[in-house]
Design a protein around this motif. Structure first.
Motif, PDB file in Angstrom:
ATOM      1  N   LYS A  24       0.833  -1.211   0.000  1.00 26.98           N
ATOM      2  CA  LYS A  24       0.000   0.000   0.000  1.00 26.98           C
ATOM      3  C   LYS A  24       0.869   1.264   0.000  1.00 26.98           C
ATOM      4  N   TYR A  25       1.836   1.323   0.916  1.00 25.04           N
ATOM      5  CA  TYR A  25       2.659   2.524   1.018  1.00 25.04           C
ATOM      6  C   TYR A  25       3.673   2.642  -0.118  1.00 25.04           C
ATOM      7  N   SER A  26       4.101   1.526  -0.662  1.00 24.99           N
ATOM      8  CA  SER A  26       5.033   1.614  -1.794  1.00 24.99           C
ATOM      9  C   SER A  26       4.323   2.153  -3.030  1.00 24.99           C
ATOM     10  N   LYS A  27       3.088   1.732  -3.251  1.00 23.53           N
ATOM     11  CA  LYS A  27       2.319   2.272  -4.392  1.00 23.53           C
ATOM     12  C   LYS A  27       2.012   3.747  -4.179  1.00 23.53           C
ATOM     13  N   LYS A 130      11.832   7.089  -0.792  1.00 23.89           N
ATOM     14  CA  LYS A 130      12.657   6.527  -1.866  1.00 23.89           C
ATOM     15  C   LYS A 130      12.885   5.027  -1.655  1.00 23.89           C
ATOM     16  N   LEU A 131      13.080   4.629  -0.401  1.00 20.23           N
ATOM     17  CA  LEU A 131      13.329   3.233  -0.095  1.00 20.23           C
ATOM     18  C   LEU A 131      12.099   2.369  -0.352  1.00 20.23           C
ATOM     19  N   ILE A 132      10.941   2.806   0.125  1.00 21.48           N
ATOM     20  CA  ILE A 132       9.736   1.974   0.006  1.00 21.48           C
ATOM     21  C   ILE A 132       9.221   1.916  -1.430  1.00 21.48           C
ATOM     22  N   GLN A 133       9.575   2.903  -2.257  1.00 23.40           N
ATOM     23  CA  GLN A 133       9.168   2.872  -3.665  1.00 23.40           C
ATOM     24  C   GLN A 133       9.713   1.639  -4.378  1.00 23.40           C
ATOM     25  N   ASN A 134      10.785   1.082  -3.873  1.00 23.40           N
ATOM     26  CA  ASN A 134      11.400  -0.093  -4.499  1.00 23.40           C
ATOM     27  C   ASN A 134      10.612  -1.373  -4.263  1.00 23.40           C
ATOM     28  N   TYR A 135       9.566  -1.317  -3.459  1.00 21.94           N
ATOM     29  CA  TYR A 135       8.856  -2.534  -3.086  1.00 21.94           C
ATOM     30  C   TYR A 135       7.431  -2.599  -3.629  1.00 21.94           C
ATOM     31  N   THR A 136       7.152  -1.970  -4.743  1.00 22.68           N
ATOM     32  CA  THR A 136       5.789  -1.996  -5.295  1.00 22.68           C
ATOM     33  C   THR A 136       5.402  -3.381  -5.814  1.00 22.68           C
ATOM     34  N   ARG A 137       6.370  -4.156  -6.232  1.00 21.98           N
ATOM     35  CA  ARG A 137       6.067  -5.489  -6.783  1.00 21.98           C
ATOM     36  C   ARG A 137       6.568  -6.610  -5.883  1.00 21.98           C
ATOM     37  N   ILE A 138       6.603  -6.357  -4.617  1.00 22.54           N
ATOM     38  CA  ILE A 138       7.088  -7.362  -3.673  1.00 22.54           C
ATOM     39  C   ILE A 138       6.126  -8.551  -3.643  1.00 22.54           C
ATOM     40  N   LYS A 139       6.679  -9.735  -3.721  1.00 17.47           N
ATOM     41  CA  LYS A 139       5.872 -10.962  -3.733  1.00 17.47           C
ATOM     42  C   LYS A 139       5.893 -11.666  -2.381  1.00 17.47           C
ATOM     43  N   LYS A 140       7.061 -11.627  -1.738  1.00 19.55           N
ATOM     44  CA  LYS A 140       7.220 -12.379  -0.502  1.00 19.55           C
ATOM     45  C   LYS A 140       7.971 -11.538   0.524  1.00 19.55           C
ATOM     46  N   LEU A 141       7.581 -11.682   1.761  1.00 22.61           N
ATOM     47  CA  LEU A 141       8.233 -10.989   2.856  1.00 22.61           C
ATOM     48  C   LEU A 141       9.411 -11.832   3.333  1.00 22.61           C
TER      49      LEU A 141
END
Length: 180
Positions: A24-27, A130-141
């Motif tokens: 949510k926050y990365s998007k 800037k850091l969280i923008q890199n996780y928009t397509r994260i599949k697994k924690l």
């Protein structure tokens, strides 16, 4: 009665909640970075720009007064040396002005420190976005993602709302804390 009650959450439920929150926050950071920045600044009580402007104005006044006090002390010494001011009067004025100057210098340091803290907080917010923008397509924690993004997670006591059990989960992100 003041102790934490025994409560838990399943690992898969917690992982999914954290993953959903990161997505949510990365998007939001990717598509509406300015809005998220403003939300974080408001949430953290920062009035950033106006507060920095106000503090900078105060800092300028304090610096001006500090310079004035330097001039006053110089003239005071010259008046004492020339005999226009008695030693007794000189010592009294000197003590008063030196005390005022010490107070002014402490206020200058405190004000500058406050300005620096506000600016550091702005940098932290920008770094997190800037850091969280890199996780928009994260599949697994995984451990790496948690280490980069999350400072801690708190799990609240289960409550029943409208016949459904709910548990409050608060995620404290690095740099910005809990985002609401």
């Amino acid at each position: 009665s003041k102790f934490c009650s025994c409560h838990y959450i399943r690992k898969d439920v917690l992982e999914q909640a954290v993953l959903d929150d990161i997505r949510k926050y990365s998007k939001l950071a990717k598509h509406q970075a300015e809005k998220l920045t403003q939300q974080l600044q408001e949430q953290n009580g920062d009035k950033d720009t106006s507060q920095i402007r106000f503090l900078s104005s105060e800092l300028a006044k304090l610096n001006t007064r500090n310079t004035e006090l330097d001039g006053i002390l110089k003239r005071l010494y010259e008046d004492n040396v020339s005999g226009r001011l008695s030693d007794e009067r000189f010592n009294k004025f000197l003590a008063d002005y030196e005390k005022e100057q010490a107070d002014v210098q402490m206020k200058i340091e405190d004000t500058q420190q406050t300005i620096d803290e506000i600016k550091a907080n702005q940098i932290d917010t920008d770094s997190w976005i800037k850091l969280i923008q890199n996780y928009t397509r994260i599949k697994k924690l995984d451990r790496t993602v948690l280490g980069e993004l999350v400072e801690k997670i708190t799990v609240g006591e289960a409550k029943e709302v409208n016949g459904h059990k709910t548990t409050d989960i608060t995620i404290y992100y690095r740099f910005v804390g809990a985002v609401s």
